[in-house]
Motif scaffolding. Sequence first.
Motif, PDB file in Angstrom:
ATOM      1  N   PHE A  29       0.861  -1.187   0.000  1.00  0.00           N
ATOM      2  CA  PHE A  29       0.000   0.000   0.000  1.00  0.00           C
ATOM      3  C   PHE A  29       0.901   1.242   0.000  1.00  0.00           C
ATOM      4  CE2 PHE A  29      -2.691  -3.367   1.608  1.00  0.00           C
ATOM      5  CZ  PHE A  29      -3.937  -3.092   1.060  1.00  0.00           C
ATOM      6  N   LEU A  30       0.266   2.397  -0.100  1.00  0.00           N
ATOM      7  CA  LEU A  30       1.046   3.637  -0.245  1.00  0.00           C
ATOM      8  C   LEU A  30       2.047   3.828   0.886  1.00  0.00           C
ATOM      9  CD1 LEU A  30       1.310   6.942   0.225  1.00  0.00           C
ATOM     10  CD2 LEU A  30       1.302   6.091  -2.122  1.00  0.00           C
ATOM     11  N   ASP A  31       1.590   3.626   2.121  1.00  0.00           N
ATOM     12  CA  ASP A  31       2.484   3.893   3.252  1.00  0.00           C
ATOM     13  C   ASP A  31       3.577   2.833   3.378  1.00  0.00           C
ATOM     14  OD1 ASP A  31       3.390   5.422   5.362  1.00  0.00           O
ATOM     15  OD2 ASP A  31       2.080   4.478   6.848  1.00  0.00           O
ATOM     16  N   ASP A  32       3.439   1.750   2.618  1.00  0.00           N
ATOM     17  CA  ASP A  32       4.468   0.706   2.675  1.00  0.00           C
ATOM     18  C   ASP A  32       5.644   1.036   1.770  1.00  0.00           C
ATOM     19  OD1 ASP A  32       2.523  -0.450   4.218  1.00  0.00           O
ATOM     20  OD2 ASP A  32       1.837  -1.831   2.660  1.00  0.00           O
ATOM     21  N   ILE A  33       5.514   2.113   1.021  1.00  0.00           N
ATOM     22  CA  ILE A  33       6.603   2.491   0.121  1.00  0.00           C
ATOM     23  C   ILE A  33       7.657   3.231   0.933  1.00  0.00           C
ATOM     24  CG2 ILE A  33       7.205   3.967  -1.844  1.00  0.00           C
ATOM     25  CD1 ILE A  33       4.256   3.209  -2.808  1.00  0.00           C
ATOM     26  N   GLN A  34       8.782   2.574   1.075  1.00  0.00           N
ATOM     27  CA  GLN A  34       9.862   3.145   1.880  1.00  0.00           C
ATOM     28  C   GLN A  34      11.103   3.180   1.000  1.00  0.00           C
ATOM     29  OE1 GLN A  34       9.857   0.363   5.176  1.00  0.00           O
ATOM     30  NE2 GLN A  34       8.181   1.403   6.208  1.00  0.00           N
ATOM     31  N   VAL A  35      11.623   4.364   0.824  1.00  0.00           N
ATOM     32  CA  VAL A  35      12.786   4.548  -0.040  1.00  0.00           C
ATOM     33  C   VAL A  35      13.865   5.214   0.802  1.00  0.00           C
ATOM     34  CG1 VAL A  35      13.627   5.782  -2.090  1.00  0.00           C
ATOM     35  CG2 VAL A  35      11.330   4.801  -2.088  1.00  0.00           C
ATOM     36  N   PRO A  36      15.112   4.790   0.683  1.00  0.00           N
ATOM     37  CA  PRO A  36      16.155   5.432   1.485  1.00  0.00           C
ATOM     38  C   PRO A  36      16.144   6.949   1.304  1.00  0.00           C
ATOM     39  CG  PRO A  36      17.038   3.533   0.315  1.00  0.00           C
ATOM     40  CD  PRO A  36      15.639   3.725  -0.169  1.00  0.00           C
ATOM     41  N   GLY A  37      16.235   7.657   2.393  1.00  0.00           N
ATOM     42  CA  GLY A  37      16.281   9.117   2.324  1.00  0.00           C
ATOM     43  C   GLY A  37      14.919   9.769   2.157  1.00  0.00           C
ATOM     44  N   MET A  38      13.886   8.985   2.255  1.00  0.00           N
ATOM     45  CA  MET A  38      12.554   9.548   2.034  1.00  0.00           C
ATOM     46  C   MET A  38      12.159  10.496   3.166  1.00  0.00           C
ATOM     47  SD  MET A  38       9.154   7.399   1.224  1.00  0.00           S
ATOM     48  CE  MET A  38       8.757   7.649  -0.477  1.00  0.00           C
ATOM     49  N   LEU A  39      11.646  11.647   2.776  1.00  0.00           N
ATOM     50  CA  LEU A  39      11.182  12.623   3.752  1.00  0.00           C
ATOM     51  C   LEU A  39       9.672  12.507   3.895  1.00  0.00           C
ATOM     52  CD1 LEU A  39      13.257  15.668   2.422  1.00  0.00           C
ATOM     53  CD2 LEU A  39      13.866  14.077   4.278  1.00  0.00           C
ATOM     54  N   GLU A  40       9.187  12.951   5.039  1.00  0.00           N
ATOM     55  CA  GLU A  40       7.738  12.886   5.256  1.00  0.00           C
ATOM     56  C   GLU A  40       7.173  14.274   5.546  1.00  0.00           C
ATOM     57  OE1 GLU A  40       5.749   9.424   6.855  1.00  0.00           O
ATOM     58  OE2 GLU A  40       7.709   8.794   7.630  1.00  0.00           O
ATOM     59  N   VAL A  41       5.905  14.418   5.198  1.00  0.00           N
ATOM     60  CA  VAL A  41       5.256  15.728   5.296  1.00  0.00           C
ATOM     61  C   VAL A  41       4.178  15.701   6.385  1.00  0.00           C
ATOM     62  CG1 VAL A  41       3.897  17.463   4.039  1.00  0.00           C
ATOM     63  CG2 VAL A  41       5.642  16.135   2.839  1.00  0.00           C
ATOM     64  N   ALA A  42       4.106  16.799   7.120  1.00  0.00           N
ATOM     65  CA  ALA A  42       2.947  17.032   7.993  1.00  0.00           C
ATOM     66  C   ALA A  42       2.412  18.419   7.644  1.00  0.00           C
ATOM     67  CB  ALA A  42       3.345  16.979   9.459  1.00  0.00           C
ATOM     68  N   PHE A  43       1.100  18.573   7.740  1.00  0.00           N
ATOM     69  CA  PHE A  43       0.492  19.857   7.387  1.00  0.00           C
ATOM     70  C   PHE A  43       0.028  20.611   8.622  1.00  0.00           C
ATOM     71  CE2 PHE A  43       0.254  17.558   3.433  1.00  0.00           C
ATOM     72  CZ  PHE A  43       0.515  18.539   2.488  1.00  0.00           C
ATOM     73  N   VAL A  44       0.220  21.925   8.572  1.00  0.00           N
ATOM     74  CA  VAL A  44      -0.449  22.811   9.528  1.00  0.00           C
ATOM     75  C   VAL A  44      -1.774  23.173   8.877  1.00  0.00           C
ATOM     76  CG1 VAL A  44      -0.347  25.038  10.708  1.00  0.00           C
ATOM     77  CG2 VAL A  44       1.764  23.723  10.293  1.00  0.00           C
ATOM     78  N   ARG A  45      -2.851  22.928   9.574  1.00  0.00           N
ATOM     79  CA  ARG A  45      -4.169  23.102   8.959  1.00  0.00           C
ATOM     80  C   ARG A  45      -4.977  24.168   9.689  1.00  0.00           C
ATOM     81  NH1 ARG A  45      -5.274  18.967   5.443  1.00  0.00           N
ATOM     82  NH2 ARG A  45      -3.757  17.275   5.446  1.00  0.00           N
ATOM     83  N   SER A  46      -5.935  24.688   8.995  1.00  0.00           N
ATOM     84  CA  SER A  46      -6.738  25.759   9.584  1.00  0.00           C
ATOM     85  C   SER A  46      -7.576  25.242  10.745  1.00  0.00           C
ATOM     86  CB  SER A  46      -7.682  26.341   8.532  1.00  0.00           C
ATOM     87  OG  SER A  46      -8.612  27.195   9.188  1.00  0.00           O
ATOM     88  N   PRO A  47      -7.509  25.938  11.886  1.00  0.00           N
ATOM     89  CA  PRO A  47      -8.407  25.600  12.990  1.00  0.00           C
ATOM     90  C   PRO A  47      -9.716  26.382  12.891  1.00  0.00           C
ATOM     91  CG  PRO A  47      -6.782  27.201  13.726  1.00  0.00           C
ATOM     92  CD  PRO A  47      -6.527  26.986  12.254  1.00  0.00           C
ATOM     93  N   HIS A  48      -9.826  27.231  11.891  1.00  0.00           N
ATOM     94  CA  HIS A  48     -11.011  28.089  11.757  1.00  0.00           C
ATOM     95  C   HIS A  48     -11.811  27.733  10.505  1.00  0.00           C
ATOM     96  CE1 HIS A  48      -9.736  30.798  14.931  1.00  0.00           C
ATOM     97  NE2 HIS A  48      -8.532  30.804  14.397  1.00  0.00           N
ATOM     98  N   ALA A  49     -13.106  27.952  10.598  1.00  0.00           N
ATOM     99  CA  ALA A  49     -13.963  27.745   9.431  1.00  0.00           C
ATOM    100  C   ALA A  49     -13.756  28.868   8.417  1.00  0.00           C
ATOM    101  CB  ALA A  49     -15.420  27.686   9.851  1.00  0.00           C
ATOM    102  N   ALA A  50     -13.517  30.061   8.937  1.00  0.00           N
ATOM    103  CA  ALA A  50     -13.323  31.205   8.049  1.00  0.00           C
ATOM    104  C   ALA A  50     -12.465  32.227   8.780  1.00  0.00           C
ATOM    105  CB  ALA A  50     -14.661  31.822   7.659  1.00  0.00           C
ATOM    106  N   GLU A  97      -6.218  33.616   3.327  1.00  0.00           N
ATOM    107  CA  GLU A  97      -7.476  33.327   4.025  1.00  0.00           C
ATOM    108  C   GLU A  97      -7.643  31.820   4.112  1.00  0.00           C
ATOM    109  OE1 GLU A  97     -10.962  34.337   1.771  1.00  0.00           O
ATOM    110  OE2 GLU A  97     -10.279  33.223   0.032  1.00  0.00           O
ATOM    111  N   VAL A  98      -8.419  31.421   5.111  1.00  0.00           N
ATOM    112  CA  VAL A  98      -8.815  30.011   5.188  1.00  0.00           C
ATOM    113  C   VAL A  98     -10.336  29.947   5.127  1.00  0.00           C
ATOM    114  CG1 VAL A  98      -6.807  29.096   6.387  1.00  0.00           C
ATOM    115  CG2 VAL A  98      -8.676  30.110   7.716  1.00  0.00           C
ATOM    116  N   CYS A  99     -10.831  28.875   4.503  1.00  0.00           N
ATOM    117  CA  CYS A  99     -12.273  28.787   4.249  1.00  0.00           C
ATOM    118  C   CYS A  99     -12.926  27.540   4.823  1.00  0.00           C
ATOM    119  CB  CYS A  99     -12.542  28.878   2.758  1.00  0.00           C
ATOM    120  SG  CYS A  99     -12.124  30.484   2.073  1.00  0.00           S
ATOM    121  N   TYR A 100     -12.153  26.662   5.439  1.00  0.00           N
ATOM    122  CA  TYR A 100     -12.765  25.529   6.160  1.00  0.00           C
ATOM    123  C   TYR A 100     -11.756  24.954   7.141  1.00  0.00           C
ATOM    124  CZ  TYR A 100     -10.363  22.421   2.757  1.00  0.00           C
ATOM    125  OH  TYR A 100      -9.439  21.778   1.975  1.00  0.00           O
ATOM    126  N   VAL A 101     -12.286  24.327   8.155  1.00  0.00           N
ATOM    127  CA  VAL A 101     -11.429  23.688   9.153  1.00  0.00           C
ATOM    128  C   VAL A 101     -10.712  22.522   8.500  1.00  0.00           C
ATOM    129  CG1 VAL A 101     -11.444  22.318  11.266  1.00  0.00           C
ATOM    130  CG2 VAL A 101     -12.818  24.399  11.124  1.00  0.00           C
TER     131      VAL A 101
END
Lengths: 774, 164
Positions: A29-50, A97-101
């Motif tokens: 599966f997608l998360d099973d793809i492991q490649v040497p030197g692979m970096l991973e991403v995390a997102f900062v997401r909007s806590p507000h609806a608007a 601007e952010v438009c959804y949580v």
Amino acid sequence: MAQAMRPQMMGARVSRVEDPRLLSGQARFLDDIQVPGMLEVAFVRSPHAAARIRGIHTEKAVQYPGVHAVLTHQECSVLLWERDTYKVGQPVLANGEVCYVGQPVVAIVAENRYVAEDAAELVVVEYEPVTPVLDMRESILEQPRRVHPEAENVFFHKKYATPGFDEAFAKAPHHLTASFRTNRQTAVSMEPRGTAAMVDAASGRVTVYASTQSPHRMREDISHLMEIPEHLVRVIVPEVGGGFGMKANCYPEDIVVVAAALKYKKPVKWVSDRMESLETDVHARDDIHDVEVAFDGDGKIIAIRDHLMADGGAYPAYPFSGAVGETSLASRVLTGPYDIPHLATEIHCTYSNKTPLGAYRGVWGPIASFIQEGVVDRVARHLGLDSAEVRRRNMIRPGQFPYRNAAGMVYDEGSYLQSMEEALTLIGYEGFRARQAKLREEGRYLGIGISVFVEPTAMASSEAGSVGYESCTIRIEPSGKVTAALGLGPSGQGHETTMAQIIADQLGVRFEDIVILHGDTDSAPFGGGTGGSRSGPIGGGAALVAGRQMRERLVKYAASLLEAGEEDIELGNGQAWVAGVPDRSIAIRTIAETAYTNVRKIPEGLPIGLELTARYLPKRPVTFSNGTHIAEVEVDIHTGVVEVTRYAVVNDCGTLINPTIVEGQIHGGVAQGIGSAILEALHYDEDGQLVTTSLLDYLLPESTDVPRIDVRHLETPSEGEGGIKGMGEGSLIAAPAAIVNAISDALTPFDGMVDTLPVTPPMVLQMVSGGRTR
Amino acid sequence: MVPITLTVNGVKHALEVEPRWLLADVLRDELHLTGTHLGCEQGVCGACTVLLDGRPARSCLTLAVTASGCEITTVEGLAKDGVLHPVQEAFWQEHALQCGFCTPGFLMTAAHFLENNPNPTRSAIREALSGNLCRCTGYQHIVNAVERAATIIREGDSHAISQD
Ligand code: FES
Ligand code: FES
């Protein structure tokens, strides 16, 4: 016709070739793809609806050990915007601007996910909240404000009426009105979304692993949005742990991952966690239908008027908004299997400060069935008639096909009435009423609900945004083994098995000697992918056409090499022989050897090798599957808890490729239907916060929630290749209506009629106490 | 970093882990046993189920450090000498999986359940599986498979006895 043309594998209950790897933990599966030197991403997401963004401070995150890069809109400014259709698009990282949580604002690229999430917490975003737009009816009136100042809130508006509607409606002796509400739900594939990308330094090509239903569509999207020529993009779809329409879109995260891989020349991966998936996977089913019905004293429905409204969320999902799909198709199939002459519809799709609406299995269907079957039951109750009898009186008759419905959709032949009669027998409808009456005296409330459905499949254009055709390349290798590739994007449907079944029959080779490739744009011919119940009828059709063309070539070879007439050649079990003279035979392996290595012996006019690609575009723009679901429920009037106790399905999807796989699809759709009917709802609070962000709050059906499901098949072939009709969505289209009708039936003594999906225990209690009687 | 030892599918591993690392992440990322899946990391879906000293445990709720010294069985350890475990075989025969993402968790739960309940009723099977979520199958074929696996195991045992 030659004996070997008789299908051996088509229709057989073949065990799946996919399973051994999945059962032993070896599937990738997608998360099973492991490649040497692979970096991973995390997102900062909007806590507000608007909110407006006043500042983004990333310094601390940038300096955090293990962080490679921090991206904001400045570093990655791609806009997910389908300019031909919509006035607005979503920036992959928020722009001012952010438009959804849950909207992605900042991306952290780090050596692993733990570090990326640590750093994400160090990012400070200054927000200035604004009033969120959360109510659909208000939003249509541009209240409390526009979601996007540059665009009206209503982004899709359409009106339709059959000629003479008003007169027919007014003249009818009986009328009733009802308002139906479906609450936000989402697909919740057990495997969350995810993307990985890496650049091949030598060629400069970027390889994108994507958990998607449509590999070529994803390649087009990446190429188009990021301005990379498509031959420099390779999309590989690994094993996909469920899609259900939700993985048919291109999402902001997909683009950010590819952008990061290109920018930093490193393999980069992002996999959604469950909270992210509930917040940001496309939502579905946020619809209101205000319905008026006109009918006569026999229960014959004359006219339906429906005002359809859908909340599309903050942006159109890319490249299509589910709100448009849910409403426009619902408006065209709203009369279901019934011969209702008049229809008037008006559609409003509107923006809000919620997650974008996309596709979830059935899309428009569960909503339209909920309304159409709810209408029939209301008419029956109004007139004191049996609801099965009202269905009989309205049903399209066998002699009426091809039938043009009031919205102009043409139905090909189906088994509407027969499916209902057989389902009534299967569940024991006759005996039920007596049992119901007896138990009612004991204070137990049983109910039965019927749902007769039509399922438009193999649509020329579907919600997957796909092309109307599918392609299949077949290559018989020099050894006689077969490799076939299709543009499909399966997520558990078993295409490696079903497509091989189809091809085995055509080529006369053993099923085990065929390998099906899919999901890699470097090996698969351009195709539409999987969605809109198209893979069986269109993908299977392409496999059939390619197989037949290859068969013709094999026959020519055999005729020439065996010195016989082409019409006398039969194929089967890896051999070609002269009819009636089994001794005069040649192995397909020998033909293949000839075609590749003994080329002087190739019959006149045939190319070297055994490889071809066929594309199949069905003649009809759509083929309709049909069937009937009947649910029996027991309602506990003291707790409001509903138990689905018995369930019967009679399903007609034309010629079956593999009945076991079809039954699995039906079971799964019914389970999802139980979720849709009584469990699953995404809730926003008054500030626009999504409060259902775990699987403890968003309840999926468990093994104890689903009864044994009794399935029978009818087979009314389509006019397309193989007689195949699609069937991936019908079960979820039909099930919610069957279940809520059963609940309404159980609550007849209280005059209750369900008008909301899902119907939760408090709502049931309210109906019991008379709070909602009508 | 903390040193730990894990015996996984019979193989002993000495590892250095951060105290906060989940057992699931260590199995998947350090030992490259990616058959154990993460469907929620909220302790709800059961996809991450492994056997910890013979009992089902959610590896998304278990810190690797707390599993130090334990025997762990993952889906990769179910088949023996290339022969599928009866539960795996039955899942295949009964079409008890579609996308297969939830499957490892179901297999571990079912294998453990059948060890203690060799002759279960269908409703007992449903009850036993109710901590594992599957979005594709509607559970019916999974229940069939567990029933069939019980038969295979019982017949295998009686076979073994009659051969004695
Ligand atoms: S991932 Fe552990 S319970 Fe879902
Ligand atoms: S088989 Fe897909 S979640 Fe169970």
